[in-house]
Write a protein that holds these residues in place. Structure first.
Motif, mmCIF file in Angstrom:
data_model
loop_
_atom_site.group_PDB
_atom_site.id
_atom_site.type_symbol
_atom_site.label_atom_id
_atom_site.label_comp_id
_atom_site.label_asym_id
_atom_site.label_seq_id
_atom_site.Cartn_x
_atom_site.Cartn_y
_atom_site.Cartn_z
ATOM 1 N N ILE A 135 -3.960 54.302 -17.141
ATOM 2 C CA ILE A 135 -5.308 54.612 -16.660
ATOM 3 C C ILE A 135 -5.664 53.736 -15.462
ATOM 4 O O ILE A 135 -6.245 54.207 -14.474
ATOM 5 C CB ILE A 135 -6.330 54.447 -17.799
ATOM 6 N N GLY A 136 -5.289 52.460 -15.518
ATOM 7 C CA GLY A 136 -5.620 51.534 -14.446
ATOM 8 C C GLY A 136 -4.881 51.795 -13.151
ATOM 9 O O GLY A 136 -5.355 51.430 -12.071
ATOM 10 N N LYS A 137 -3.722 52.436 -13.235
ATOM 11 C CA LYS A 137 -2.929 52.741 -12.044
ATOM 12 C C LYS A 137 -3.478 53.937 -11.287
ATOM 13 O O LYS A 137 -3.159 54.141 -10.108
ATOM 14 C CB LYS A 137 -1.477 52.986 -12.476
ATOM 15 N N GLN A 138 -4.337 54.725 -11.922
ATOM 16 C CA GLN A 138 -4.919 55.880 -11.247
ATOM 17 C C GLN A 138 -5.670 55.456 -9.990
ATOM 18 O O GLN A 138 -6.317 54.411 -9.952
ATOM 19 C CB GLN A 138 -5.890 56.610 -12.184
ATOM 20 N N GLY A 139 -5.559 56.276 -8.961
ATOM 21 C CA GLY A 139 -6.259 55.995 -7.725
ATOM 22 C C GLY A 139 -5.587 54.970 -6.840
ATOM 23 O O GLY A 139 -6.171 54.544 -5.832
#
Length: 236
Positions: free
Chosen positions: A216-220
């Motif tokens: 989730i944190g790697k998104q974007g």
């Protein structure tokens, strides 16, 4: 799918029948995501049980990623969908994990390499169009795929297939260097699964929330990273 969940983030999780894949599916559901998970066989799995519990959030699809025709059929069935995340969870080991590269049979080497390296990349190449323009594509790799960290040897066949997977993913990233998608190779650590064995130091209950946090944190964040489950960079 109910109207209340139609705008939730979504993940296409390839290889979610059991083990890490199923545990990831359950964690994403708990966080409000919609999950389309794939299984290989026609028998009931843990993912089917999850779908029974969360019918508005979980859909079970069928695909053996070693069969390109099944991958194409999966893509066609999902052609109208767009996912925030495509994550490929595939992995196997040779029967004698302590066999050196000179001891493993050609047939066994090919089987493990096809499952761990070739098929995950073919899956990404086939299904990438289902991922949103600024979405994330991830693969379950391994810390044992790190060439720099290989100071003790062992598990030669498995290590080699994961190192090959990492190389192919870097080539994929190079071919898509101008793209907006985030790319992730996940090294989850040694976890108590059917593959990891009972001697592994971490349970899935301990490890899975961290893995999902990293996804989730790697998104974007466009570009490829090779990360462990704490979000730290793993040396190539």
């Amino acid at each position: 799918m109910s109207e209340s969940t139609s705008f939730n983030p979504s993940i296409l999780l390839v290889g979610a029948s059991r083990g890490l894949g199923h545990a990831m599916a359950e964690e994403f559901v708990k966080r409000g995501w919609n999950v389309v998970g794939t299984v290989r066989g026609k028998t009931q799995t843990e993912l089917h049980k999850l779908a029974d519990r969360y019918p508005d959030q979980v859909t079970v699809e069928f695909a053996d990623i070693t069969d390109t025709n099944q991958l194409v059929a999966l893509r066609d069935r999902l052609a109208q969908r767009r996912f925030d995340v495509l994550f490929v969870n595939a992995g196997t080991a040779n029967q004698n994990q302590e066999a050196t590269i000179t001891e493993v049979s050609t047939e066994e080497f090919v089987r493990v390499m096809v499952t761990n390296a070739l098929s995950p990349m073919r899956t990404i190449e086939t299904l990438e169009g289902l991922v949103k323009e600024k979405g994330l594509i991830g693969i379950m790799s391994s810390g044992q795929g790190s060439v720099a960290n290989n100071e003790k040897g062992g598990h030669e066949v498995y290590r080699g297939t994961k190192a090959a997977l990492n190389m192919y993913m870097r080539s994929y990233a190079a071919r898509h260097a101008d793209g907006a998608r985030s790319l992730l190779l996940m090294a989850p650590g040694w976890i108590r699964t059917a593959l990891g064995g009972e001697n592994a130091p971490f349970t899935m209950e301990e490890a899975i929330p961290d893995i999902v946090n990293v996804v989730i944190g790697k998104q974007g964040k466009p570009g490829l990273q090779y990360l462990d489950r704490k979000g730290k960079t793993v040396p190539w």
